[in-house]
Design an enzyme around this catalytic site. Structure first.
Site, PDB file in Angstrom:
ATOM      1  N   ILE A 468       0.833  -1.217   0.000  1.00 50.41           N
ATOM      2  CA  ILE A 468       0.000   0.000   0.000  1.00 50.41           C
ATOM      3  C   ILE A 468       0.862   1.260   0.000  1.00 50.41           C
ATOM      4  CG2 ILE A 468      -1.967  -1.175   1.040  1.00 50.41           C
ATOM      5  CD1 ILE A 468      -1.249  -0.087   3.742  1.00 50.41           C
ATOM      6  N   GLY A 469       2.085   1.065  -0.529  1.00 50.48           N
ATOM      7  CA  GLY A 469       3.039   2.169  -0.522  1.00 50.48           C
ATOM      8  C   GLY A 469       4.065   1.991   0.578  1.00 50.48           C
ATOM      9  N   ALA A 512       4.488  -6.397   7.500  1.00 49.23           N
ATOM     10  CA  ALA A 512       5.921  -6.561   7.210  1.00 49.23           C
ATOM     11  C   ALA A 512       6.453  -7.832   7.862  1.00 49.23           C
ATOM     12  CB  ALA A 512       6.703  -5.349   7.702  1.00 49.23           C
ATOM     13  N   ARG A 615      13.696  -6.291  14.583  1.00 47.26           N
ATOM     14  CA  ARG A 615      14.626  -6.083  13.465  1.00 47.26           C
ATOM     15  C   ARG A 615      13.989  -5.172  12.425  1.00 47.26           C
ATOM     16  NH1 ARG A 615      16.765 -11.408  11.592  1.00 47.26           N
ATOM     17  NH2 ARG A 615      18.627 -10.830  12.749  1.00 47.26           N
ATOM     18  N   ILE A 616      14.732  -4.219  11.964  1.00 47.99           N
ATOM     19  CA  ILE A 616      14.246  -3.328  10.910  1.00 47.99           C
ATOM     20  C   ILE A 616      14.690  -3.937   9.578  1.00 47.99           C
ATOM     21  CG2 ILE A 616      14.367  -1.000   9.946  1.00 47.99           C
ATOM     22  CD1 ILE A 616      12.779  -1.288  12.630  1.00 47.99           C
ATOM     23  N   PRO A 619      15.869  -0.219   6.523  1.00 59.68           N
ATOM     24  CA  PRO A 619      15.819   1.057   7.247  1.00 59.68           C
ATOM     25  C   PRO A 619      15.234   2.199   6.412  1.00 59.68           C
ATOM     26  CG  PRO A 619      18.008   0.070   7.411  1.00 59.68           C
ATOM     27  CD  PRO A 619      17.223  -0.789   6.460  1.00 59.68           C
ATOM     28  N   GLU A 692       2.378   1.784  12.032  1.00 57.27           N
ATOM     29  CA  GLU A 692       1.400   2.433  12.893  1.00 57.27           C
ATOM     30  C   GLU A 692       2.064   3.022  14.126  1.00 57.27           C
ATOM     31  OE1 GLU A 692      -2.579   0.124  11.545  1.00 57.27           O
ATOM     32  OE2 GLU A 692      -1.603  -0.687  13.309  1.00 57.27           O
TER      33      GLU A 692
HETATM   34 MO1  MOS Z   1      -4.606  -0.617   9.405  1.00 54.60          MO
HETATM   35  S1  MOS Z   1      -5.954   0.687  10.203  1.00 54.60           S
HETATM   36  O1  MOS Z   1      -5.155  -2.091  10.074  1.00 54.60           O
HETATM   37  O2  MOS Z   1      -4.699  -0.524   7.739  1.00 54.60           O
END
Ligand code: MOS
Length: 725
Positions: A468-469, A512, A615-616, A619, A692
């Site tokens: 989604i980007g 991810a 872990r990223i 980056p 998030e």
């Molecule tokens: Mo998120 S609000 O679960 O796309």
């Protein structure tokens, strides 16, 4: 693959490809306009007709007459589909209101027709010729007015209690008790909701813009009363979701119905002004927070209750989630209240629960810290907990809130801050700084993938995961490259198609970690298949430089596919580690603002986020996620609010002219620091999510900085200038 014990060393730990900053591999396609978005499959699906959605002009009541005559004679008109002629529709499990309404109307801009014509302009013109008569019924549109009547929790979300909150609160020397509000917000993804439907006999192929392919497919099948196998959903490129595209919406249903009616491909996009009322939004909240401490600032009692509203069948905004877990305190009370409102449907928007919850909680923490006479950074550190406060035998898998706060304070120069409000001037600006903690849970979802190895040594990954980007293409390619020991250029990633194995999808910041873990599982299987084919031992063989190696024996990977492409499929399933350990992500946000002494206008001057999220994986893409989230936090703090017309029951400012989001000029230097960390409990990837987390706490840090700058405490978002002067 079942994941039920903490991850040990595995090929991902090599970090030759994973963990490196890498540009998004889909970037050139997007910047050159060659990545097809849902409305743009001109070459693959030529000759699509256009559908224009008609939304209800009332919020509650029913249609008494619908005169289609003029519209039916409009130029280019092909069909008009309404609830009256669409045939019997089913209903999905995830939408509260019906996606094609009528005669009963459940909310403003609920779709009541789709007008299909040769061109978009013809469809729009014809739609304006439909004459609808309504009978309006009274509705409930004000959360504040409904609140007093709503005193008990919804059935499936009981209050959570520990100790004796009321007595402990009353007996404590430092007490804080206040109400905070957050407004309705719109996701405002750049790409509007859009779908292109093609029927091949009784099979529907829907190209759409959706975060969750498997959910979309089953919900669409239920709505159209057809078997799931008869639906294919394709969504490889998505111009932002933020939760607004988690669910099936009217564009998809109406494209399918329109295409069936005219027997040719039909595409439907929701015009921007339609989106806030027709789709979902983040519901407003009214939050009552009470916190008490002893003389030293140790929390003795903490209570957080949150009211939100929704349509019948809708869910509450879970704004107390973080308050169950973020701070210690023996006496606790958290609870949700759900009022019935006739506004459009409320549902998930980026960090549902924590984002609005922390907007309130982290101002309250600032206020109680001040009352206790403790520095706000130190107050949060003093009240840290290493266990789930409600279940004290349950530890966090990793919890580094203290490190986030200390690192951020040092980097930001917190010690230079003047704790007394309204003391710092820079020309016309009153300058202040603020801090807030960030918290978001780490959710685990089953995720599958298929991988192929061909005779040229190329590795192709297929999964219905979406991008989604966020960078899914890139981190999935990095995962496969690391696992198979091939360069990134030899990996092809194909996403967003229900013909591929079901993934975790893009939601709740689980995408991810869990989608790459699914790819990891499939790659483990591919390694086994290659080893078997070439006579190696899969467990001890090393995959590197496009070779499989063991002792002094090596063989090119491609050799395993010499007689035909090798294909395997697997998924990651999580077996309860999330029950043994609390899994969460942590951040500290630091912000400096200037507030104009005359106008009260706030400008953000400096932002720093320190994140601990396992872990990223990349980056660069992770940083992009966090700075995007911080920007969203600026909007939430200062401008974003859907204004409710409490008489007529709709969001008035339903476009980007009046629903104000930050633009580049509003955003100063943003710095992001990721703590060096792995979390072996989260998945074999040892990663979590940041998409998030980056939003959680930002707005409160801004509100706290405004208080430090001006001495004015605003508890109602957005903090607009009228509230400061
Ligand atoms: Mo998120 S609000 O679960 O796309």
């Amino acid at each position: 693959m079942k994941f039920d014990t903490p991850a040990t060393d595995n090929p991902i730990d090599q970090m030759k490809v994973v963990g490196r900053a890498h540009d998004r591999i889909d970037g050139p396609l997007k910047t050159t306009g060659t990545a097809p978005y849902a409305y743009e499959w001109h070459d693959e699906v030529p000759g699509a007709a256009c559908g224009y959605v008609v939304g209800s002009a009332i919020a509650k009541g029913r249609i008494t007459a619908m005169d289609l005559h003029d519209a039916e004679h409009a130029p280019g008109l092909l069909a008009i589909v309404t609830a009256a002629n669409a045939g019997k529709l089913g209903k999905g499990d995830m939408n509260a209101a019906t996606l094609l309404g009528g005669p009963q109307i459940e909310h403003y801009h609920q779709a009541i027709a789709v007008v299909v014509a040769e061109t978009f302009e013809q469809a729009r013109a014809a739609a304006s010729l439909i004459h609808v008569k309504y009978l309006r019924e009274p509705g409930a549109y004000s959360l504040a007015e409904q609140k007093p009547a709503v005193t008990t929790p919804p059935e499936d979300t009981p209050d959570k209690n520990a100790g004796d909150f009321a007595s402990a609160f009353a007996a404590s020397p430092v007490q804080h008790d206040a109400i905070y509000t957050t407004p309705d917000q719109s996701h405002m993804a750049m790409e509007p909701h859009a779908s292109l439907a093609v029927w091949e006999g009784d099979k529907l192929i829907l190209r759409t813009s959706n975060q969750m392919i498997a959910w979309c497919r089953s919900e669409l099948a239920k709505t159209l009363n057809i078997p799931e196998e008869k639906v294919r959903v394709i969504s490889p490129y998505i111009g932002g979701g933020f939760g607004g595209k988690l669910f099936l919406r009217s564009d998809a249903v109406l494209a399918a119905l329109g295409a069936r009616a005219v027997n040719r491909p039909v595409k439907v996009t929701l015009p921007r002004p339609m989106i806030p009322n027709n789709t979902t939004h983040r519901p407003a909240t009214l939050q009552h927070i009470r916190i008490a401490t002893d003389e030293k600032g140790q929390i003795t009692a903490i209570a957080h209750e949150s009211w939100s509203g929704n349509l019948p069948g809708g869910t509450p905004e879970t704004a107390v989630q973080q308050s169950e877990l973020l701070y210690a305190g023996k006496n606790r009370l958290t609870g949700l209240r759900l009022a019935q409102l006739d506004l459009p449907e409320g549902n998930a928007m980026r960090a549902p629960g924590e984002a609005p919850g922390l907007m309130a909680l982290e101002i309250a923490i600032d206020e109680v810290a001040e009352k206790a006479g403790v520095d706000p950074v130190e107050f949060r550190i003093l009240n840290d907990t290493q266990v789930d406060p409600l279940h004290t035998e349950r530890f966090f898998s990793r919890r580094q809130l203290i490190e986030c706060l200390r690192t951020g304070a040092e980097k930001f120069g917190w010690h230079r801050r003047n704790a007394t409000p309204a003391q710092v001037r820079d020309g016309r600006w009153l300058v202040g700084t603020g801090v807030a903690a960030g918290f978001r849970n780490n959710l685990l979802e089953k995720s599958g993938a298929r991988v192929h190895l061909d005779a040229q040594g190329n590795v192709t990954v297929e999964t219905d995961m979406t991008d989604i980007g966020t960078g899914s293409y890139t981190i999935i390619a990095q995962t496969a490259a690391e696992m198979m020991g091939v360069p990134l250029e030899k990996v092809v990633v194909r996403l967003g198609d229900s013909d591929f194995p079901v993934s975790a999808g893009s939601g709740g910041q689980w995408g991810a970690n869990t989608s790459t873990a699914g790819v990891y599982a499939a790659c483990v299987k591919l390694r086994e298949a290659i080893a078997e084919k070439l006579g190696f031992d899969a467990d001890s063989a090393v995959f590197t430089d496009e070779l499989i190696c063991q002792g002094d024996r090596t063989a090119p990977l491609a050799e395993a596919a010499a007689s035909g492409t090798l294909t395997v499929e697997d998924s990651i399933e999580f077996g309860g580690l999330d029950k043994t350990f609390q899994q969460s992500t942590f951040a500290a946000h630091f912000v400096e603002v200037g507030v104009d002494i005359a106008t009260g206008e706030t400008r953000v001057r400096r932002m720093l986020a320190v994140c601990a999220a396992g872990r990223i994986l990349n980056p660069k893409t992770a940083r992009s996620q966090v700075i995007g989230a911080m920007t969203m936090g600026v909007g939430a703090a200062l401008t974003e609010e859907l204004n409710v017309d409490k008489e007529l029951g709709y969001f008035v400012n339903h476009d980007l002219a009046a629903y104000e989001v930050p633009v580049h000029a509003d955003i100063p230097e943003q710095e992001v620091i990721f703590l060096d960390d792995t979390d072996p409990v989260s998945s074999p990837m040892k990663a979590k999510g940041v998409g998030e987390l980056g939003l959680c706490g930002v707005s409160a840090a801004i509100a706290n900085a405004i208080y430090n700058a001006t001495g004015v405490r605003v508890r109602d978002y957005p903090v607009t200038l009228d509230k400061l002067i």
